[in-house]
Motif scaffolding. Structure first.
Motif, PDB file in Angstrom:
ATOM      1  N   UNK A  47       0.841  -1.199   0.000  1.00 17.72           N
ATOM      2  CA  UNK A  47       0.000   0.000   0.000  1.00 17.72           C
ATOM      3  C   UNK A  47       0.880   1.254   0.000  1.00 17.72           C
ATOM      4  N   UNK A  48       0.376   2.308  -0.599  1.00 13.86           N
ATOM      5  CA  UNK A  48       1.079   3.590  -0.634  1.00 13.86           C
ATOM      6  C   UNK A  48       0.156   4.695  -0.187  1.00 13.86           C
ATOM      7  N   UNK A  49       0.717   5.664   0.556  1.00 11.75           N
ATOM      8  CA  UNK A  49      -0.128   6.655   1.207  1.00 11.75           C
ATOM      9  C   UNK A  49       0.399   8.073   1.070  1.00 11.75           C
ATOM     10  N   UNK A  50      -0.508   8.989   1.314  1.00  7.85           N
ATOM     11  CA  UNK A  50      -0.175  10.405   1.403  1.00  7.85           C
ATOM     12  C   UNK A  50       0.801  10.677   2.552  1.00  7.85           C
ATOM     13  N   UNK A  51       0.962   9.695   3.475  1.00 11.53           N
ATOM     14  CA  UNK A  51       1.916   9.846   4.588  1.00 11.53           C
ATOM     15  C   UNK A  51       3.376   9.590   4.163  1.00 11.53           C
ATOM     16  N   UNK A  52       3.615   9.450   2.848  1.00 11.58           N
ATOM     17  CA  UNK A  52       4.936   9.235   2.230  1.00 11.58           C
ATOM     18  C   UNK A  52       5.453   7.802   2.374  1.00 11.58           C
ATOM     19  N   UNK A  53       4.680   6.936   2.978  1.00 11.97           N
ATOM     20  CA  UNK A  53       5.149   5.582   3.272  1.00 11.97           C
ATOM     21  C   UNK A  53       4.602   4.550   2.283  1.00 11.97           C
ATOM     22  N   UNK A 106       5.881   8.520  -6.572  1.00 13.02           N
ATOM     23  CA  UNK A 106       5.492   9.507  -5.581  1.00 13.02           C
ATOM     24  C   UNK A 106       5.441  10.891  -6.202  1.00 13.02           C
ATOM     25  N   UNK A 107       4.777  11.796  -5.495  1.00  9.11           N
ATOM     26  CA  UNK A 107       4.769  13.204  -5.892  1.00  9.11           C
ATOM     27  C   UNK A 107       6.169  13.816  -5.824  1.00  9.11           C
ATOM     28  N   UNK A 108       7.135  13.090  -5.215  1.00  8.80           N
ATOM     29  CA  UNK A 108       8.523  13.578  -5.191  1.00  8.80           C
ATOM     30  C   UNK A 108       9.244  13.308  -6.519  1.00  8.80           C
ATOM     31  N   UNK A 138      12.873  -4.629  -2.804  1.00  8.43           N
ATOM     32  CA  UNK A 138      12.945  -6.080  -2.694  1.00  8.43           C
ATOM     33  C   UNK A 138      11.952  -6.515  -1.608  1.00  8.43           C
ATOM     34  N   UNK A 139      10.935  -7.264  -1.991  1.00  3.60           N
ATOM     35  CA  UNK A 139       9.880  -7.625  -1.039  1.00  3.60           C
ATOM     36  C   UNK A 139      10.323  -8.698  -0.046  1.00  3.60           C
ATOM     37  N   UNK A 140      11.403  -9.382  -0.374  1.00  2.45           N
ATOM     38  CA  UNK A 140      11.954 -10.398   0.528  1.00  2.45           C
ATOM     39  C   UNK A 140      12.658  -9.743   1.716  1.00  2.45           C
ATOM     40  N   UNK A 141      13.471  -8.711   1.413  1.00  2.00           N
ATOM     41  CA  UNK A 141      14.301  -8.093   2.459  1.00  2.00           C
ATOM     42  C   UNK A 141      13.766  -6.750   2.955  1.00  2.00           C
ATOM     43  N   UNK A 142      12.826  -6.152   2.189  1.00  2.00           N
ATOM     44  CA  UNK A 142      12.336  -4.831   2.549  1.00  2.00           C
ATOM     45  C   UNK A 142      13.317  -3.717   2.236  1.00  2.00           C
ATOM     46  N   UNK A 143      14.313  -4.019   1.408  1.00  2.00           N
ATOM     47  CA  UNK A 143      15.332  -3.015   1.071  1.00  2.00           C
ATOM     48  C   UNK A 143      15.039  -2.356  -0.273  1.00  2.00           C
ATOM     49  N   UNK A 144      15.447  -1.074  -0.393  1.00  2.00           N
ATOM     50  CA  UNK A 144      15.329  -0.390  -1.684  1.00  2.00           C
ATOM     51  C   UNK A 144      16.386  -0.923  -2.639  1.00  2.00           C
ATOM     52  N   UNK A 146      11.534   6.443   2.280  1.00  2.00           N
ATOM     53  CA  UNK A 146      12.408   6.925   1.210  1.00  2.00           C
ATOM     54  C   UNK A 146      11.745   8.031   0.411  1.00  2.00           C
ATOM     55  N   UNK A 147      10.445   7.868   0.143  1.00  2.00           N
ATOM     56  CA  UNK A 147       9.754   8.917  -0.604  1.00  2.00           C
ATOM     57  C   UNK A 147       9.600  10.170   0.264  1.00  2.00           C
TER      58      UNK A 147
END
Length: 305
Positions: free
Chosen positions: A37-43, A83-85, A92-98, A62-63
């Protein structure tokens, strides 16, 4: 297995602000189901769906500004977010890393979509160009020019032949991916196209607009095959079920509607959200629907199979 449509699970306060986008993926490696999920909270948040409940797995930071679109690669390994940025990020969905951050230019990333082979990511721009980025290279590989207005929505056909874009002025363009040629321009809506989706057999294109209508086009002949009314306000998102028989829509009227693709009738309406519903998707079997929106809640519904 359900015999009727019902709400199965609610995740209240899933984000600190409005949820603008959601995606549901399945890992080819281990069969686990992931919701992003992506949100206006930048997350960007990554949730595991198991035992009929959501568990937060990662919160991806990161956003710098609100996250407008997320998608999951077809093997379920990578998520993309825009993102709006003006950055597209790969995770990487396995590690949660960018994995990568790609600068898409000033406010030049809106909807992101993985190509069917997951080698490319397409995104619209405010200059009317569809920009195609390489997942491996992390760079813009080429562009498709609609010579039109700001592109809000984008979709690849599952067979990999077509790419459709929807613009802020209601114009829909369909490109031949192999040649880069613009095949069809469709003028069915007079207001912004928030979302579009191809049927799994790539024969139909369903479009959602601020005019309150959903339109169905025959892709090959570019004919309007149907106009569906029922939402009382902007239609914000549409998604097809993988069984090719149903699609789902969400709206500013706070509802989620399920439609029969052959009869074009609305067969169920969920009124469980407190505010406008920005995102709606099926899981990969069509047995569940996810919705999310301004009330910061994620809802999962059961569909009869």
């Amino acid at each position: 297995m359900s015999t009727q449509y019902s709400i199965l699970f609610k995740q209240e306060h899933a984000h600190d602000d409005a949820i603008w986008t959601a995606a549901w993926g399945k890992s080819e490696a281990d069969g686990t189901e992931t919701i992003v999920t992506g949100s206006l909270d930048d997350m960007v948040k990554v949730w595991k769906w198991s035992d009929e409940k959501l568990e937060l797995q990662w919160t991806l930071e990161g956003h710098q500004l609100g996250v407008v679109s997320v998608d999951i690669s077809h093997n379920g390994a990578i998520a993309a977010s825009s993102s709006l940025d003006a950055h597209i990020r790969l995770w990487d969905l396995e590690s949660g890393k960018q994995i990568k951050s790609m600068d898409a230019g000033p406010v030049d990333a809106w909807t992101v979509a993985f190509s069917p082979d997951s080698k490319y990511i397409a995104t619209g721009s405010h200059l009317g160009k569809v920009n195609i980025f390489g997942v491996e290279s992390g760079k813009k590989e080429y562009s498709l020019d609609t010579r039109g207005k700001f592109i809000l929505s984008i979709a690849y056909s599952p067979d990999g032949k077509y790419l459709a874009s929807g613009a802020i002025d209601g114009i829909i363009n369909i490109f031949d991916i192999a040649t880069g040629k613009l095949l069809h321009t469709l003028e069915g809506h007079a207001m912004p196209i928030r979302s579009l989706t191809f049927s799994p057999d790539s024969q139909l294109l369903v479009t959602a607009s601020d005019d309150g209508y959903i339109k169905i086009y025959d892709v090959q002949h570019a004919n309007l095959a149907g106009t569906l009314s029922g939402h009382a306000s902007w239609v914000l998102n549409v998604a097809f079920s993988l069984d090719n028989t149903h699609f789902v829509s969400s709206s500013s009227d706070k509802s989620v509607k399920v439609w029969d693709a052959s009869t074009r009738a609305c067969i169920n309406t969920f009124f469980d959200h407190q505010d406008q519903v920005w995102s709606v998707k099926y899981n990969n079997t069509g047995s569940k629907i996810i919705s999310a929106g301004d009330d910061r809640a994620i809802h999962i519904y059961d569909c009869p199979m």
